[in-house]
Scaffold this motif. Structure first.
Motif, PDB file in Angstrom:
ATOM      1  N   TRP A 159     -14.096 -17.123   6.193  1.00 14.27           N
ATOM      2  CA  TRP A 159     -12.941 -16.298   5.790  1.00 14.27           C
ATOM      3  C   TRP A 159     -11.632 -16.894   6.290  1.00 14.27           C
ATOM      4  CZ3 TRP A 159     -14.716 -10.793   7.726  1.00 14.27           C
ATOM      5  CH2 TRP A 159     -15.825 -10.372   6.967  1.00 14.27           C
ATOM      6  N   GLU A 172       2.521 -26.967   2.255  1.00 17.01           N
ATOM      7  CA  GLU A 172       2.620 -27.979   1.197  1.00 17.01           C
ATOM      8  C   GLU A 172       3.898 -27.770   0.389  1.00 17.01           C
ATOM      9  OE1 GLU A 172      -0.883 -28.244  -1.291  1.00 17.01           O
ATOM     10  OE2 GLU A 172       0.336 -29.077  -2.908  1.00 17.01           O
ATOM     11  N   GLY A 176       5.536 -30.847   1.590  1.00 16.26           N
ATOM     12  CA  GLY A 176       4.898 -31.854   0.750  1.00 16.26           C
ATOM     13  C   GLY A 176       3.581 -32.332   1.313  1.00 16.26           C
ATOM     14  N   ARG A 217     -13.066  -5.721  12.533  1.00 12.04           N
ATOM     15  CA  ARG A 217     -14.234  -4.871  12.365  1.00 12.04           C
ATOM     16  C   ARG A 217     -15.531  -5.655  12.619  1.00 12.04           C
ATOM     17  NH1 ARG A 217     -13.701  -3.241   7.018  1.00 12.04           N
ATOM     18  NH2 ARG A 217     -11.736  -2.427   7.701  1.00 12.04           N
ATOM     19  N   THR A 218     -15.581  -6.876  12.144  1.00 10.22           N
ATOM     20  CA  THR A 218     -16.852  -7.591  12.220  1.00 10.22           C
ATOM     21  C   THR A 218     -16.991  -8.447  13.468  1.00 10.22           C
ATOM     22  OG1 THR A 218     -15.834  -9.264  10.845  1.00 10.22           O
ATOM     23  CG2 THR A 218     -17.256  -7.695   9.748  1.00 10.22           C
ATOM     24  N   ASN A 221     -15.502  -5.613  16.912  1.00 11.22           N
ATOM     25  CA  ASN A 221     -16.374  -4.452  17.056  1.00 11.22           C
ATOM     26  C   ASN A 221     -17.811  -4.892  16.803  1.00 11.22           C
ATOM     27  OD1 ASN A 221     -14.207  -2.778  17.548  1.00 11.22           O
ATOM     28  ND2 ASN A 221     -13.896  -2.393  15.360  1.00 11.22           N
TER      29      ASN A 221
ATOM     30  N   SER B   8     -20.545  -1.745  12.578  1.00  9.75           N
ATOM     31  CA  SER B   8     -19.323  -2.323  12.027  1.00  9.75           C
ATOM     32  C   SER B   8     -19.496  -3.741  11.446  1.00  9.75           C
ATOM     33  CB  SER B   8     -18.268  -2.303  13.117  1.00  9.75           C
ATOM     34  OG  SER B   8     -17.047  -2.676  12.623  1.00  9.75           O
ATOM     35  N   PRO B   9     -20.204  -4.640  12.115  1.00 11.95           N
ATOM     36  CA  PRO B   9     -20.337  -5.999  11.563  1.00 11.95           C
ATOM     37  C   PRO B   9     -20.967  -6.041  10.182  1.00 11.95           C
ATOM     38  CG  PRO B   9     -21.049  -5.958  13.846  1.00 11.95           C
ATOM     39  CD  PRO B   9     -20.840  -4.539  13.457  1.00 11.95           C
ATOM     40  N   GLY B  11     -20.034  -4.634   7.787  1.00 13.10           N
ATOM     41  CA  GLY B  11     -18.919  -4.593   6.833  1.00 13.10           C
ATOM     42  C   GLY B  11     -18.728  -5.915   6.090  1.00 13.10           C
ATOM     43  N   VAL B  12     -19.276  -6.996   6.624  1.00 13.81           N
ATOM     44  CA  VAL B  12     -19.108  -8.294   5.933  1.00 13.81           C
ATOM     45  C   VAL B  12     -19.658  -8.227   4.518  1.00 13.81           C
ATOM     46  CG1 VAL B  12     -19.189  -9.678   8.038  1.00 13.81           C
ATOM     47  CG2 VAL B  12     -21.292  -9.288   6.761  1.00 13.81           C
ATOM     48  N   LYS B  14     -19.266  -6.163   2.255  1.00  8.17           N
ATOM     49  CA  LYS B  14     -18.366  -5.673   1.196  1.00  8.17           C
ATOM     50  C   LYS B  14     -17.684  -6.842   0.488  1.00  8.17           C
ATOM     51  CE  LYS B  14     -13.822  -5.144   3.137  1.00  8.17           C
ATOM     52  NZ  LYS B  14     -12.772  -4.387   3.712  1.00  8.17           N
ATOM     53  N   ARG B  15     -17.533  -7.935   1.224  1.00  5.52           N
ATOM     54  CA  ARG B  15     -16.866  -9.082   0.600  1.00  5.52           C
ATOM     55  C   ARG B  15     -17.768  -9.800  -0.389  1.00  5.52           C
ATOM     56  NH1 ARG B  15     -12.007 -10.220   3.383  1.00  5.52           N
ATOM     57  NH2 ARG B  15     -11.855 -12.272   2.463  1.00  5.52           N
ATOM     58  N   TRP B  21     -12.543 -16.918  -3.159  1.00  5.18           N
ATOM     59  CA  TRP B  21     -11.307 -17.717  -3.187  1.00  5.18           C
ATOM     60  C   TRP B  21     -11.560 -19.126  -3.682  1.00  5.18           C
ATOM     61  CZ3 TRP B  21      -9.901 -15.785   2.333  1.00  5.18           C
ATOM     62  CH2 TRP B  21      -9.220 -14.554   2.240  1.00  5.18           C
ATOM     63  N   ARG B  30      -6.056 -28.802  -9.409  1.00  2.17           N
ATOM     64  CA  ARG B  30      -4.892 -28.060  -8.929  1.00  2.17           C
ATOM     65  C   ARG B  30      -3.780 -29.080  -8.712  1.00  2.17           C
ATOM     66  NH1 ARG B  30      -2.640 -27.959  -4.180  1.00  2.17           N
ATOM     67  NH2 ARG B  30      -1.612 -26.136  -3.328  1.00  2.17           N
ATOM     68  N   PRO B  31      -2.643 -28.906  -9.382  1.00  4.24           N
ATOM     69  CA  PRO B  31      -1.576 -29.892  -9.173  1.00  4.24           C
ATOM     70  C   PRO B  31      -0.965 -29.746  -7.780  1.00  4.24           C
ATOM     71  CG  PRO B  31      -0.812 -28.126 -10.610  1.00  4.24           C
ATOM     72  CD  PRO B  31      -2.252 -27.828 -10.309  1.00  4.24           C
ATOM     73  N   GLY B  32      -0.481 -30.820  -7.248  1.00  2.85           N
ATOM     74  CA  GLY B  32       0.213 -30.758  -5.962  1.00  2.85           C
ATOM     75  C   GLY B  32       1.495 -29.956  -6.105  1.00  2.85           C
ATOM     76  N   ALA B  33       2.029 -29.515  -4.998  1.00  2.33           N
ATOM     77  CA  ALA B  33       3.247 -28.705  -5.035  1.00  2.33           C
ATOM     78  C   ALA B  33       4.407 -29.534  -5.586  1.00  2.33           C
ATOM     79  CB  ALA B  33       3.582 -28.218  -3.631  1.00  2.33           C
ATOM     80  N   ASN B  35       7.006 -30.461  -4.311  1.00  2.00           N
ATOM     81  CA  ASN B  35       7.481 -31.435  -3.328  1.00  2.00           C
ATOM     82  C   ASN B  35       6.404 -32.351  -2.801  1.00  2.00           C
ATOM     83  OD1 ASN B  35      10.058 -31.370  -2.614  1.00  2.00           O
ATOM     84  ND2 ASN B  35       9.888 -29.573  -1.306  1.00  2.00           N
ATOM     85  N   TYR B  36       5.249 -32.326  -3.395  1.00  2.00           N
ATOM     86  CA  TYR B  36       4.084 -32.965  -2.780  1.00  2.00           C
ATOM     87  C   TYR B  36       4.323 -34.459  -2.548  1.00  2.00           C
ATOM     88  CZ  TYR B  36      -0.773 -33.778  -1.673  1.00  2.00           C
ATOM     89  OH  TYR B  36      -1.920 -34.110  -1.018  1.00  2.00           O
ATOM     90  N   ARG B  37       3.856 -34.921  -1.406  1.00  2.00           N
ATOM     91  CA  ARG B  37       3.985 -36.358  -1.113  1.00  2.00           C
ATOM     92  C   ARG B  37       2.750 -37.082  -1.629  1.00  2.00           C
ATOM     93  NH1 ARG B  37       5.271 -34.372   4.211  1.00  2.00           N
ATOM     94  NH2 ARG B  37       3.293 -35.244   4.875  1.00  2.00           N
ATOM     95  N   TYR B 137       7.713 -35.631  -4.281  1.00  2.00           N
ATOM     96  CA  TYR B 137       8.711 -35.683  -3.211  1.00  2.00           C
ATOM     97  C   TYR B 137       9.896 -36.574  -3.568  1.00  2.00           C
ATOM     98  CZ  TYR B 137      10.620 -35.885   1.474  1.00  2.00           C
ATOM     99  OH  TYR B 137      11.452 -35.780   2.552  1.00  2.00           O
TER     100      TYR B 137
END
Lengths: 399, 597
Positions: A159, A172, A176, A217-218, A221, B8-9, B11-12, B14-15, B21, B30-33, B35-37, B137
């Motif tokens: 995560w 970035e 850059g 939480r994980t 706790n 509580s643990p 809870g992982v 739920k993800r 991501w 994915r193109p560089g930003a 300003n990317y160098r 850049y």
């Protein structure tokens, strides 16, 4: 922010009264007695932070002696800098700490500026402050993944390291580069903040806070984490001064020392921040303290984003960098990294090249003397967790 | 330990239901930003091959290489940076210091090749997939690592100089000179551009080190007239300077002057190590015709080689056009003397008021001397030959300037028009403006030229300063007729000049006869160029020589004519400017040495 629990000083229960025999404060280890095992943890070991190693002597799974070995990562930065023009230095110093290069960039640049009597513009100061806080949060996100991973909980690392990548996206955008930003240079910073950057940064602060609540939480706790970390690697208040411990490691033992507040630099005196301390002194306390510092950094980033002026110069006028000579002198510039006081001592002899650049990283103390001391009497299974709880970064040791 | 800490643990989980991501197989890069160098790009149109990128690269990842498509040219070394991606650390310092802004980076960050050599490439020359990528850049406008602003030169204010001939430019002091010297990038583009190939970065470096004696020695390696050149050189070096592309070039000329000004005349021999040169050690004699820059340069380099030198000069003092053509406020005579006295002190003899061809024949020189160097310069003036230009109050600029130097009074009318747009025109305009100011208390002089202001051959500062001294500069007109009434000049009629050169770059002015103008004047001065006077060459000698375009004597690369004993240089061969003359003289001296050895 949750209140930091005060754990008791609870050491690993091993009777060292009779065995092994101690002489001059050192255990007498006779490997031929077949009562000891000597093993190396690292340099290639998932439980070691970076490339260093621990030479440990075990009795069963108890560590009776530990020795830190470094040298696997030596790239000779300090020496290289003596052969580089002042402007070229920023491309090297960032490599001293991979997860948090900006503190190096700032200290080096500020030292060069001080020696040459350059005052950087206001906006550049704000951007630098932002950059330093962003690098602190990015570094902490990596650390907490390591802390959980060292205890076998890999999910936190997945995560937080991906969240760190979102922060690297922001880096970035402004610099850059993702890892080595090479953004803070003598005289100011290299680029202005891009359009819409502030909003994206604010969104990311919200996103990170949400993730941190999941982490709380994980990870915090969590009965297993608590049982593993509480009482592990206790730094007593006496040790702090004795060993020169700094940063969250010192503050976790009640020492009120934070460079950002004790000797404010850049724009920290215009920001609202409190000294966060705890008195537990063990690995869990330190983890909780760092967790709070993450929130503190996010809070500071929000404050800074509100205060950065829209207009203004980002760089002071500096002489032609090819022939830049700096008047003879010496200075020490320090800043608060995630590991504590981080400093650069720069000496100029009046030529185009620095006479000496010395980098003081917190890990030198933490990973060599403190770790050797704390490792004794712990279980080998806790060593990785202990090492991460000191948040050591080996390149700082061998610049 | 609480129940919460146990539950509580979990809870992982739920993800597990949330969108991840990261995905295993990204469908698009994915193109560089913005300003990317990423990988480098280089705009060949802008790049001048100065090598500042190579200099600053702390990884030695950049080498300057010759490229097929690019030729060496004025202010362009013809080299282009080659990047070695085995060494590059993508710090983009090369981009930040690039004085032309040609070097940039793209935002491309993937490049796959199984050939290691591919990763040593010349951006701009080699085809790359990112060469047209606009993102990546670039140096920020508000971030500068090199200093583009010149240290200002203090000068006499217009109101303090418009009646006098006191030198205008005051020169740098030590602090200013060192600050200016600090701006140098040490690229050496200027060295290639200088006709004498002076080692400019080296002497500028010596100024930075505050080692003026060393700087002075470096000057004399290629230029024995530093006081003169430090004031009035045409400074091609400054036009070529890498900083000229985005800012103000280094004040190379003023720095040279600073060096020469620091050394007092009595220390010259000691600093330059020429004390032992009092007597010639080679038993050979060389005659030099004309004590101008070319002749003096040849004399100096031959003298330090040990030859016996004698210069024959038609005028009563040495310096040639630098003394008799350039006004004192630009080049004071004592500074000319400083350079020349040192050359004389090395045993060089000068015979003044002796015109070769009249007082002594060239043949006699040939008989009496082992070799002859002729640097006779351009002392004949050209006329516009327009109606009325034969009036007695139509003068040639060079003649007037010579008379001023000789100390003779010249005709100064109340209203004057000068025809010409070069430095000579500006010199006579400003000289006459001063004389008018003295005589009448006001300035009424207009200079007009064929060229429009943007292409006027005069130095920009000459035009600006002339205006500050209240002269009117009205360029872009062609003279048509000098109006004369009862033998007196009334004024000059001009028509608009639409172009000066034709498509092939030849002088071929075109006029728009409908656009007319009239300058009222009592006196006209022509400053439209000079010609050479080769009357000292007898018919017999002429038959032994070859002549090239514009009547110039043909010489080889050592400035040796077809008559082996006769070397020719200076304005009659190249230029016209001082530094070319100095360079010619130096090379000719080497040629003479080779010929006589």
């Amino acid at each position: 922010m949750s209140k930091i629990s005060e754990s008791k000083y609870k050491n690993f229960k091993a009777d060292r009264e009779k065995f092994p025999k101690m002489e001059n404060g050192k255990p007498v280890i006779d490997l031929d007695s077949h009562k000891f095992t000597k093993i190396w943890q690292g340099p290639q070991h998932p439980g070691v932070t970076g490339n260093m190693s621990m030479e440990i002597t075990l009795n069963g799974d108890e560590i009776v002696d530990a020795k830190t070995h470094v040298g696997y990562l030596h790239r000779g930065f300090e020496k290289l800098l003596e052969r580089r023009k002042y402007i070229q230095g920023f491309t090297i110093v960032c490599r001293i700490c991979v997860p948090e290069p900006d503190t190096n960039e700032y200290c080096y640049s500020a030292a060069v500026e001080e020696l040459s009597g350059i005052e950087i513009p206001e906006k550049a100061k704000w951007i630098r402050t932002l950059n330093l806080e962003m690098s602190r949060i990015a570094s902490f996100l990596m650390w907490i993944g390591g802390q959980a991973g060292s205890l076998g909980m890999g999910i936190i690392g997945q995560w937080t390291v991906s969240m760190r990548d979102f922060w690297l996206d922001l880096f970035e955008e402004i610099s850059g580069g993702r890892i080595y930003h090479m953004y803070i240079i003598p005289g100011g910073v290299r680029k202005d903040l891009p359009k819409g950057f502030k909003d994206r940064a604010r969104n990311l602060v919200t996103k990170t806070r949400k993730l941190l609540s999941d982490v709380e939480r994980t990870f915090f706790n969590n009965s297993i984490i608590k049982s593993r970390l509480k009482g592990l690697g206790i730094i007593t208040p006496e040790m702090v001064d004795e060993y020169g411990i700094v940063g969250p490691n010192a503050r976790g033992s009640g020492k009120e020392y934070d460079v950002r507040q004790n000797t404010p630099y850049l724009k920290y005196n215009e920001l609202d921040l409190n000294m966060l301390t705890a008195t537990g002194g063990d690995a869990y306390t330190r983890a909780e303290l760092r967790y709070q510092e993450m929130h503190q950094s996010l809070d500071l980033i929000t404050q800074i984003l509100d205060k950065i002026p829209e207009d203004g110069d980002i760089q002071a006028k500096i002489p032609n960098v090819i022939n830049w000579k700096i008047p003879a002198g010496q200075t020490y510039i320090k800043a608060e990294s995630t590991r504590g006081e981080h400093g650069f001592y720069v000496v100029s002899d009046g030529s185009k090249f620095p006479r000496r650049v010395f980098n003081r990283g917190a890990s030198y103390t933490h990973a060599i003397s403190v770790l050797e001391k704390l490792a004794v009497n712990t279980s080998i299974s806790d060593l990785a967790g202990l090492m991460v709880s000191l948040h050591t970064c080996p390149p700082e040791i061998e610049r | 330990m609480s129940l919460k800490d146990i539950l509580s643990p979990f809870g992982v989980w739920k993800r597990a239901a949330q969108k991840p991501w990261t995905i295993k197989k990204p469908t698009k890069d994915r193109p560089g930003a913005e300003n990317y160098r990423g990988f480098h790009k280089n705009d060949f149109e802008k790049c001048i091959g100065c090598g500042t990128c190579e200099d600053i690269c702390q990884n030695a990842a950049i080498d300057l290489m010759p490229v097929d498509k690019v030729d060496t040219d004025m202010g362009d070394s013809g080299l282009r940076p080659l990047l070695d991606y085995g060494r590059c650390c993508w710090c983009a310092l090369c981009v930040d210091v690039c004085p032309t802004g040609s070097l940039t980076m793209s935002n491309e960050y993937t490049w796959i090749s199984d050939e290691a050599e591919d990763f040593r490439f010349i951006p701009g020359a080699d085809e790359t997939k990112w060469q047209n990528e606009s993102r990546g850049y670039k140096r920020s406008e508000n971030m500068q690592l090199i200093d583009y602003d010149r240290v200002e030169m203090s000068e006499l204010e217009p109101e303090n100089r418009d009646k006098t001939f006191i030198e205008i430019v005051k020169g740098y002091n030590k602090e200013q000179a060192m600050k200016e010297a600090e701006r140098c990038l040490e690229c050496g583009i200027c060295v290639a551009q200088c006709p004498a190939h002076m080692d400019i970065p080296e002497y500028i470096a010596a100024i930075r080190e505050d080692d003026i004696e060393n700087a002075f020695r470096i000057l004399y390696e290629t230029n024995p007239l530093p006081e003169i050149c430090g004031r009035i050189c045409t400074h091609n070096c400054e036009t070529a300077c890498a900083l000229h592309n985005n800012g103000e070039s280094i004040a190379i000329r003023w720095l040279k002057r600073y060096i020469a000004d620091q050394i007092p005349p009595e220390k010259y021999k000691e600093v330059l190590g020429t004390k032992h040169l009092a007597d010639p050690k080679i038993n050979k004699k060389v005659a030099i015709i004309g004590a101008g820059p070319a002749g003096l340069s040849a004399a100096y380099y031959l003298a330090i080689l040990g030859y016996e030198i004698k210069i024959f000069e038609a005028l009563p003092n040495a310096g040639g056009m630098t003394r008799y053509g350039i006004p004192k406020y630009r080049l004071p005579y004592d500074q000319i003397d400083k350079d020349i006295n040192y050359i004389k002190s090395l045993g060089v003899k000068v015979q003044f008021n002796t015109r070769i061809g009249e007082d002594i024949s060239l043949e006699k020189l040939h008989n009496d001397y082992d070799a002859v160097f002729a640097g006779t310069g351009l002392h004949l003036s050209r006329s516009t030959n327009i109606p009325g230009s034969d009036n007695k109050r139509v003068y040639f600029a060079t003649n007037l300037l010579r008379e001023v130097t000789l100390g003779n009074e010249i005709d100064v009318a109340e209203k004057i028009v000068v025809v010409g747009g070069g430095n000579v025109a500006m010199d006579i305009t400003r000289t006459l403006a001063r004389l008018q100011n003295k005589k009448y208390g006001k300035v009424q002089i207009t200079a007009t030229s064929l060229e429009t202001e943007d292409i006027m051959p005069a130095d920009r500062e000459e035009v600006v300063e002339a205006r500050e001294e209240k002269a009117i500069i009205d360029p872009g007109w062609g003279p048509k007729e000098v109006e004369i009434e009862n033998g007196k000049i009334k004024g000059l009629h001009v028509v608009k000049c639409t172009s000066v050169f034709d498509d092939e770059g030849r002088f071929n002015p075109k006029f728009d006869k409908n656009q007319k103008k009239y300058f009222e004047a009592d006196m006209v001065v022509e400053a439209i160029g000079q010609g050479m006077d080769l009357s000292y060459l007898s018919e017999e000698i002429k038959t032994g020589l070859k002549f090239g375009p514009r009547g110039r004597i043909q010489v080889n690369e050592k400035f040796q004519s077809d008559l082996k004993w006769l070397f020719v240089g200076g304005d009659i061969i190249q230029g016209p400017d001082v530094i070319s003359g100095i360079a010619n003289g130096h090379i000719a001296a080497k040629g003479i040495n080779k010929y006589l050895l």
